[in-house]
Every structure is written in C-alpha cells, then in structure tokens.
Design an enzyme around this catalytic site. Structure first.
Site, PDB file in Angstrom:
ATOM      1  N   ALA A  11      64.790  64.146  65.735  1.00  0.00           N
ATOM      2  CA  ALA A  11      64.320  65.526  65.749  1.00  0.00           C
ATOM      3  C   ALA A  11      64.682  66.117  64.392  1.00  0.00           C
ATOM      4  O   ALA A  11      65.821  65.999  63.937  1.00  0.00           O
ATOM      5  CB  ALA A  11      64.987  66.323  66.870  1.00  0.00           C
ATOM      6  N   ASP A  12      63.706  66.698  63.703  1.00  0.00           N
ATOM      7  CA  ASP A  12      63.927  67.265  62.371  1.00  0.00           C
ATOM      8  C   ASP A  12      64.004  68.785  62.423  1.00  0.00           C
ATOM      9  O   ASP A  12      63.144  69.433  63.039  1.00  0.00           O
ATOM     10  CB  ASP A  12      62.783  66.880  61.423  1.00  0.00           C
ATOM     11  CG  ASP A  12      62.816  65.428  61.014  1.00  0.00           C
ATOM     12  OD1 ASP A  12      63.821  64.742  61.308  1.00  0.00           O
ATOM     13  OD2 ASP A  12      61.835  64.971  60.398  1.00  0.00           O
ATOM     14  N   GLU A 136      66.821  52.661  58.924  1.00  0.00           N
ATOM     15  CA  GLU A 136      67.565  53.709  59.624  1.00  0.00           C
ATOM     16  C   GLU A 136      68.084  53.230  60.975  1.00  0.00           C
ATOM     17  O   GLU A 136      68.538  54.028  61.792  1.00  0.00           O
ATOM     18  CB  GLU A 136      66.686  54.954  59.790  1.00  0.00           C
ATOM     19  CG  GLU A 136      66.417  55.656  58.467  1.00  0.00           C
ATOM     20  CD  GLU A 136      65.667  56.959  58.614  1.00  0.00           C
ATOM     21  OE1 GLU A 136      65.854  57.849  57.762  1.00  0.00           O
ATOM     22  OE2 GLU A 136      64.885  57.120  59.589  1.00  0.00           O
ATOM     23  N   GLY A 213      55.231  57.809  42.992  1.00  0.00           N
ATOM     24  CA  GLY A 213      54.972  59.236  43.007  1.00  0.00           C
ATOM     25  C   GLY A 213      53.647  59.578  42.355  1.00  0.00           C
ATOM     26  O   GLY A 213      52.602  59.003  42.681  1.00  0.00           O
ATOM     27  N   GLY A 216      51.206  56.828  41.091  1.00  0.00           N
ATOM     28  CA  GLY A 216      50.508  55.918  41.984  1.00  0.00           C
ATOM     29  C   GLY A 216      51.422  54.872  42.584  1.00  0.00           C
ATOM     30  O   GLY A 216      52.549  55.155  42.987  1.00  0.00           O
ATOM     31  N   GLY A 242      56.240  59.031  51.925  1.00  0.00           N
ATOM     32  CA  GLY A 242      56.497  57.590  51.965  1.00  0.00           C
ATOM     33  C   GLY A 242      56.189  56.988  53.323  1.00  0.00           C
ATOM     34  O   GLY A 242      55.699  55.852  53.413  1.00  0.00           O
ATOM     35  N   ASP A 243      56.465  57.736  54.376  1.00  0.00           N
ATOM     36  CA  ASP A 243      56.171  57.240  55.723  1.00  0.00           C
ATOM     37  C   ASP A 243      54.666  57.162  55.964  1.00  0.00           C
ATOM     38  O   ASP A 243      54.175  56.216  56.585  1.00  0.00           O
ATOM     39  CB  ASP A 243      56.828  58.130  56.770  1.00  0.00           C
ATOM     40  CG  ASP A 243      58.342  58.083  56.692  1.00  0.00           C
ATOM     41  OD1 ASP A 243      58.884  57.062  56.221  1.00  0.00           O
ATOM     42  OD2 ASP A 243      58.995  59.068  57.091  1.00  0.00           O
ATOM     43  N   ARG A 276      51.577  69.373  53.394  1.00  0.00           N
ATOM     44  CA  ARG A 276      51.919  69.969  54.683  1.00  0.00           C
ATOM     45  C   ARG A 276      53.429  70.006  54.891  1.00  0.00           C
ATOM     46  O   ARG A 276      54.137  69.124  54.407  1.00  0.00           O
ATOM     47  CB  ARG A 276      51.275  69.152  55.815  1.00  0.00           C
ATOM     48  CG  ARG A 276      49.760  69.128  55.711  1.00  0.00           C
ATOM     49  CD  ARG A 276      49.155  68.121  56.629  1.00  0.00           C
ATOM     50  NE  ARG A 276      47.706  68.187  56.558  1.00  0.00           N
ATOM     51  CZ  ARG A 276      46.894  67.378  57.200  1.00  0.00           C
ATOM     52  NH1 ARG A 276      47.382  66.413  57.961  1.00  0.00           N
ATOM     53  NH2 ARG A 276      45.586  67.510  57.079  1.00  0.00           N
TER      54      ARG A 276
END
Length: 292
Positions: A11-12, A136, A213, A216, A242-243, A276
């Site tokens: 949860a973020d 993770e 980044g 590219g 990245g995800d 976003r």
C-alpha cells in the site's frame, strides 16, 4: 498464464510536495493519496493492462492495508490464486514527489519478506511462461524460483530493483536482466566491468537491458546490441515508470514481439506512467496511441 510475476505488493502513501525534504526537515503536503503499489504488483498490473493473461504470487497481511495493496491487481484482472496471507503487516511505502516529478521513497517490507518460491508450482514454470521477478522479496526465494524455472524452460526476466545481491548462479540463469542506470552501476561494481548493457552482457552471459531515463534504453544479447529512444513527456511522478517498462516488456515478449519492438512499447508505457501521480500503469490502447 503466460506472464507470472513473483514479487512485492504494497500500500503506497503518496505525498505531493513543493520540494523533497532534506535530512531533519519537515515539508508539509496539503493531503496525500492511498494507492496500491509494490514493484511486483505494479509490474503485474502493467502486464495485465497491456493485454497479457497475468498471475501474481506474493504475500500480504490480514489487515486493512491488504485491501488497498490488492486493489490494482484485482481491477486489472490479475489471477491471485498463489497469493499468501501471512501474520506480518502488509508492505507499505511512503512516497514523496516534488514539482519536478522526482521522488523519495521509504518502504516497510512487512509481509513481502514472507513470499516463498514454493507458492509457485512446477507446472506453472513451463516454456509458455514469462516469469518476472524483482528484489523486494527474499533473495533466496528469488534464486530458488529462478533455478526451478530455468530447469523447466520458462523465460525469466529479473528487474534488479532495488539494487542488491543476487546469487551468481541465478543471475546467469536469466534470459533478461533489466536495470536502471544506478542499478547497472551497482552491479558493474560487483562484477568489475563497465555499467553499459554490452559490458554487463559479456560479464554475465545473459541478455541485459539498461533503462536510461530521458536517453531511452539500451540492451545487449547474443544477437547483438539494441537501442530505443525515450518518448518525451512532461513528468509529474516517475515512481512507476520502471515498473511500467518491465511489465509491458514482459507482456510484449509474451505476445511474440522481438526485443527491440518490445523495448519500444515498454518505453512508451513508461513515458505515460511518468505523466500520472503514483504508480499508475497505462492501458494497452493508451500505449498504442503514443506509439502511433
């Protein structure tokens, strides 16, 4: 079940700030957003929303944060039959984002440390499966699953995020290692080689893709080097870029796209994610529209 993700789910808590805090400094935000996250879950959502049938294996606690953490996976239609419910609290991250879209992330692993390779049955690790992992969850569990998947012919993609130890035999069993510039530099320091994709490929003997980044992404495989440009956008929050890149790459490879085309699609998805707040993964139609 062509894309199978083994990894974290969080949860973020996302705070939009004028500037990122310095050590000892308090910076107040007018509010905050509570969003699903975790690299594993984000990548599974990205793959599913790009059109790949996707399953997720990980762990959450039996607490209120679990419902927040799982919301994105459920809404994306990710199969959750391999999810474990454990006594530890659900993983949680606090994410501060400044006006330039830069972020500062604090994470509490919680239940993610209870994710186990045994949650994935041998039958799921077949040549039709693209297995996606990150760092993770416990390193030993990642390594065990990678070696089992290699023995059974699955296609294996490891995102070296966050940077840290991976068993050498597991690293060399991958089909593709994905790292950003910082992660690539860390690994290069461990291997005593250059941090570019070609040098890492020569050192490891596996395919390597390095995201760069705004510059590219570059890759090196036995077939030779590849380079794809970034899609210029005005960044709001780079947290999930990245995800998005990894999840959409896996979905594209699952559909049979060659690596260069898959990387271009992944770069388009990552660009959209930057526009976003939070780790918000794009849908296939949005990515296709940016690709033109």
């Amino acid at each position: 079940m062509p894309v199978l993700v083994f990894g974290s789910v969080n949860a973020d808590l996302v705070f939009a700030l004028p500037v990122l805090p310095a050590p000892g400094e308090t910076v107040l935000a007018p509010g905050y957003a509570t969003l699903p996250g975790g690299k594993g879950a984000n990548q599974a959502v990205a793959a599913a929303q790009d059109g790949a049938p996707t399953a997720f294996a990980g762990a959450v606690g039996d607490d209120a944060l679990a419902e927040v953490a799982l919301r994105g996976l459920r809404e994306a239609g990710v199969e959750l039959g391999r999810l474990a419910w454990v006594p530890e609290p659900t993983g949680c991250a606090a994410i501060a984002v400044d006006r330039a879209g830069r972020n500062l992330i604090l994470g509490g692993s919680g239940a993610n440390q209870s994710a186990r390779a045994a949650q994935v049955e041998d039958a799921a690790l077949n040549p039709d499966t693209v297995l996606v992992l990150q760092r993770e969850v416990p390193a030993a569990e990642n390594a065990a699953l990678i070696l089992r998947a290699r023995a059974r012919g699955a296609r294996i993609l490891l995102n070296l995020a966050p940077a840290g130890e991976v068993a050498p035999e597991a690293l060399r069993a991958l089909d593709l290692l994905v790292a950003n510039e910082h992660e690539a530099a860390w690994l290069a320091g461990q291997l005593g080689c250059g941090a570019d994709a070609a040098s890492l490929h020569r050192a490891l003997g596996v395919g390597v893709a390095v995201t760069l980044g705004e510059a590219g992404a570059a890759a090196a495989t036995a077939a030779g080097p590849l380079r794809v440009p970034a899609f210029p956008v005005r960044a709001v929050d780079t947290t999930g870029a990245g995800d998005a890149w990894c999840g959409v790459l896996a979905a594209a490879l699952d559909r049979g796209l060659p690596l260069d085309a898959a990387m271009r699609r992944a770069s388009a998805a990552a660009a959209i994610a930057c526009t976003r707040p939070g780790a918000t993964m794009p849908r296939a139609a949005e990515t296709a529209a940016l690709l033109g």
